[in-house]
Design an enzyme around this catalytic site. Structure first.
Site, PDB file in Angstrom:
ATOM      1  CE  LYS A  20     -99.991-104.250   0.333  1.00 17.91           C
ATOM      2  NZ  LYS A  20     -98.880-103.463   0.946  1.00 17.91           N
ATOM      3  CG  ASP A 145    -100.885-107.217   3.095  1.00 14.22           C
ATOM      4  OD1 ASP A 145    -101.359-106.398   4.114  1.00 14.22           O
ATOM      5  OD2 ASP A 145     -99.724-106.874   2.387  1.00 14.22           O
TER       6      ASP A 145
END
Length: 304
Positions: A20, A145
């Site tokens: 990401k 996350d």
């Protein structure tokens, strides 16, 4: 506990675990009951990915390729498997192999994505809804996350950055280049410790959210921000050099540190520009680099 081998298919489960980038990261001085900073985070999945394979076995093992320099019990995938097994009364008897492509200590979320891939694979094998609140609680306990990787390709998370608040239509295919200097990397703990010494204010968040709600890709580059970047650059000054270099390259729309570093990213005008910048970062500067795209989905599971 029952064994997982009887519940899973005989074939392996292969989960693509994407990296990401943080289009926005706003760290605040307020903390929650756990002592974690309040965080606003907008994350986007990329085409750079680890590959996590789960196959029924006599006992739980986790291996990485290339081999990790720490015990498997410390691996996020191992911790996720054990936690899910305990929560649902199952024995996580699987051999888990993680083919690593995402650099560590880079702010790209590799360990979190690997943990999310493990949770998704085991949920599939055991017939568990990955949206079950117990799975979400496990994801949050492994890393901030991890919930993002379970649920979306482009999303806004708050809390400690671990609570999904809003998902957006992905900027699928948007070109991005990832660049990491030659350094030991930066851990989130190190970055937050430096941040606390002189915390900079977070940039406005709402303009980016409005652009994403409107799917206005042209407006996004002007709205990316990361107030944890100064801390990362203080720990590893090479990061600031990478960001400055990226911003000076033709075809770059915007560049910023992702997460706590040490990787930075640039949104590019074209895939050709991203590929050229990645080649130059490698050949001219000796940095790790990767030309990638924003993805239309997050984790991807196949039964082999």
């Amino acid at each position: 506990m029952s064994t997982s081998a009887s519940d899973a298919s005989k074939g392996a489960l292969v989960v693509t675990a994407p990296a990401k980038v943080n289009l926005y990261l706003g760290v605040h001085t307020q903390r929650d009951d756990r002592g974690y900073h309040r965080v606003d985070s907008v994350m986007a999945a990329t085409s750079l990915a680890d590959v996590v394979t789960l196959a029924p076995a006599e006992r739980l093992t986790v291996h990485t390729v290339p081999e990790a320099d720490f015990p498997m019990e410390h691996n996020t995938a191992y911790r996720a498997a054990c936690a899910l097994g305990e929560a649902f009364g199952r024995e996580p008897s699987f051999e888990i192999v993680i083919e690593k492509h995402i650099p560590l200590r880079a702010g790209l979320g590799g360990p979190s994505s690997d943990a999310a891939a493990t949770l998704m694979g085991l949920c599939h094998a055991w017939g568990i809804n990955p949206r079950d609140e117990r799975v979400d609680a496990i994801a949050r306990s492994i890393g901030a996350d991890v919930p993002f990787f379970l649920y979306g390709a482009l999303a806004y998370c708050d809390g400690a950055g671990d609570r999904l608040r809003e998902a957006f239509e992905p900027l699928a295919g948007a070109p991005v280049v990832l660049v990491k200097p030659v350094c030991a990397g930066v851990t989130a703990r190190e970055a937050y410790e430096v941040f606390d010494q002189d915390p900079p204010a977070a940039a406005p968040l709402e303009p980016l959210l409005e652009a994403l709600r409107a799917h206005d890709a042209a407006e996004v580059p002007a709205r990316i921000a990361n107030n944890l970047a100064p801390a990362a650059c203080a720990i590893a000054p090479e990061i600031a050099g990478v960001v400055s270099w990226l911003r000076g390259q033709d075809g770059v729309l915007a560049a910023q540190v992702t997460g706590s570093g040490a990787c930075s990213f640039a949104l590019c005008e074209s895939m050709g520009a991203a590929e050229r910048i990645a080649r130059d970062a490698d050949s001219k500067c000796g940095w790790w680099s990767c030309a990638a795209t924003m993805e239309k989905s997050g984790l991807s599971l196949q039964v082999c």
